[in-house]
Design an enzyme around this catalytic site. Structure first.
Site, mmCIF file in Angstrom:
data_model
loop_
_atom_site.group_PDB
_atom_site.id
_atom_site.type_symbol
_atom_site.label_atom_id
_atom_site.label_comp_id
_atom_site.label_asym_id
_atom_site.label_seq_id
_atom_site.Cartn_x
_atom_site.Cartn_y
_atom_site.Cartn_z
ATOM 1 N N SER A 81 36.859 40.027 54.037
ATOM 2 C CA SER A 81 37.868 38.986 53.863
ATOM 3 C C SER A 81 39.193 39.427 54.468
ATOM 4 O O SER A 81 39.570 40.597 54.358
ATOM 5 C CB SER A 81 38.050 38.729 52.367
ATOM 6 O OG SER A 81 39.318 38.178 52.098
ATOM 7 N N TYR A 96 37.997 40.840 43.904
ATOM 8 C CA TYR A 96 37.139 40.517 45.046
ATOM 9 C C TYR A 96 37.620 41.222 46.316
ATOM 10 O O TYR A 96 36.846 41.871 47.019
ATOM 11 C CB TYR A 96 37.149 38.997 45.224
ATOM 12 C CG TYR A 96 36.493 38.471 46.468
ATOM 13 C CD1 TYR A 96 35.108 38.443 46.584
ATOM 14 C CD2 TYR A 96 37.250 37.967 47.516
ATOM 15 C CE1 TYR A 96 34.503 37.935 47.721
ATOM 16 C CE2 TYR A 96 36.657 37.455 48.652
ATOM 17 C CZ TYR A 96 35.283 37.441 48.750
ATOM 18 O OH TYR A 96 34.690 36.933 49.874
ATOM 19 N N LYS A 100 35.861 44.144 48.489
ATOM 20 C CA LYS A 100 35.586 43.993 49.920
ATOM 21 C C LYS A 100 36.090 45.229 50.668
ATOM 22 O O LYS A 100 35.411 45.760 51.552
ATOM 23 C CB LYS A 100 36.276 42.739 50.474
ATOM 24 C CG LYS A 100 35.593 41.427 50.110
ATOM 25 C CD LYS A 100 34.255 41.274 50.812
ATOM 26 C CE LYS A 100 33.589 39.937 50.534
ATOM 27 N NZ LYS A 100 32.158 39.940 50.881
#
Lengths: 329, 329
Positions: A81, A96, A100
């Protein structure tokens, strides 16, 4: 042989089991290319332990299972991301993105050791998705296109001048395929890179919707400020440096207009969703037949079928558009 | 209450056990400050699985054990490395640095969630260490000071112009204490930061050794190029940006001369090592009595004792100088 088309099969596997043996069976056929899009997005923040189990341990299980197979070193394309923290000064904004970043480090390190031939591509927020299952802080951005075109209201929680870097599912899929086809030599400088995207402001989206689908459709976007969403998204990087990816041949969408037109053509029509009458009148498909928008190489050739027997490449965590959009925040 | 002095106890615990319960007992006394210096350095590259178990899972076990205690949120000072990759374009050079970067992300994320009050300080290579147990790629740098002053030859595998950012154990310990005493407010911008250091070239070290200990001592450094070491260290960042840490009051050593003089005074004399005769003549101690070099606050007040009963702060992985030097590469 470069990947230009492949067959997608479905198999349900918990990658977050106890050690790499839980994912071993995915590699029985020794797939040359693996697209790892996993997995939990906003949920990683609510269910902290589960986030680490799936996003970090799950990724490590995949890498360790590959490492355990002698002489096997497949291309491993990891969908990261653009919000993953990569600078000292950038504190992670959610679990999150942190996970990542950890997974990116694992992919780079396992590649340096020669255990896997990995690449992490940092995808922008995906817009032009067919459904509303994606719940991350950026979900209002896709919804501003998806909902009005289905005749529903969409909420815009941020000021009209807010810009955000986005990509269509087609551009993202094209870049995932491109990542699969790069040589290891091309990745010598780094195996982690920001993907190019376009960064329209909210008012650009409203204007494009109005031009393509009509003013009444554009008016379905309602302003309703949400300070908590604004705090989160305003801290995100505004200028994504994708120089490295561009030099390697990754391509962004051409415009917000092109994204909206493709969404109308590819998603709504295929799904037989009802289009607001006005949209039909704009002859969107005729525009597209004239090919004013370039497609990333290979995307049109994809065949997505539900037959595991034809499996050529292992797509452990799914390659449907829902998962694809879930892979980027 | 700020930490200015504390007692160090010894307890042998495997932090890399199966889950956080293996480190629970370290937190029975609810220590306010935890210095986590773990752990495997060059070995992390040779024994890949063990590196991840100790450096990553071990750190996560510590953080999870703290998280499991309701209402407990101690300051957690993590000793990272300036070689930990923090830029997209910087590929990790070894497993140790990758694992440091992963642990930094965990510390930041657990802090953001309010589970711990963490800070990761990226230490430069520590020079002026009493023994030769540290085997990382940078070990030649400390050895160029340590070995000649003990009358032994040291190998310099890189060109004389090679510069490397270093710190003395005293500066590192002072900065670890400073990290413990910063308020959470001061860490609002980032909880990960490069420590300031000085960056002498090899020829600066040889010159300083000659001036302080005599030419015959300086001549014990022998040039013997090692292309593999040169490849590794020449890829490391030459200009460490420590602006953020400096703004928070972290301090580097004053000069390579000061580091060498302290090493002679503090380490060699205390250990009753024999000094080359010439060194004695230079009146190193007299120089120091005149206090031309500033010490990081609090360092002189440290009491290091081997009595666990007096334990005030939990120092899970040791706070001896050996471990300290092992914490930075």
């Amino acid at each position: 042989m470069p990947v230009t088309s492949f067959v997608v099969g479905k198999r349900k596997i918990d990658i977050a089991g106890d050690g790499p043996s839980c994912v071993e069976e995915l590699f029985y056929g020794r797939p040359e290319f693996i697209f790892h899009l996993a997995s939990l997005s906003e949920e990683a923040d609510f269910d902290f332990d589960r986030g680490y189990r799936v996003n970090v341990d799950g990724t490590k299980n995949m890498l360790d299972a590959i490492r355990a197979i002698p002489g096997y070193c497949p291309r491993f394309v990891f969908a990261s991301s653009i919000a993953a923290p990569s600078q000292c000064s950038a504190a992670p904004q959610d679990s999150y993105d942190t996970q990542k970043a950890i997974a990116e480090l694992l992919v780079s390190e396992y590649s340096r050791k020669g255990y896997v031939d990995g690449i992490s591509i940092r995808l922008p927020t995906i817009v032009g998705c067919p459904d509303a299952t994606y719940k991350a802080a950026t979900s209002f951005f896709p919804s501003m296109i998806r909902e009005p075109l289905s005749g529903h209201e969409a909420i815009c929680p941020v000021p009209l001048f807010f810009r955000h870097t986005i990509a269509s599912p087609k551009a993202a899929a094209g870049n995932l395929l491109h990542a699969a086809n790069l040589t290891s030599q091309q990745l010598a400088m780094s195996r982690t890179m920001n993907m190019p995207g376009i960064a329209p402001a909210v008012h650009d989206i409203i204007e494009a919707l109005g031009n393509i689908a009509g003013k009444s459709v554009a008016k379905l976007i309602r302003q309703e400020r949400d300070i908590s969403i604004w705090r989160t998204v305003s801290s995100w990087p505004q200028n994504i440096d994708a120089t490295y990816a561009l030099s390697l041949g990754f391509v962004p969408d051409t415009s917000i207009d092109a994204i909206i037109k493709y969404y109308i053509k590819d998603e709504l029509k295929q799904k037989k969703h009802s289009l607001p009458t006005e949209v039909e009148k704009m002859h969107v498909e005729d525009d597209l037949k004239q090919k004013k928008c370039s497609l990333p190489t290979g995307v049109e050739k994809r065949h997505v079928e539900d037959d595991l027997k034809q499996k050529t490449y292992s797509i452990p965590t799914g390659f449907g558009k829902r998962q694809l959009s879930g892979a980027a925040a």
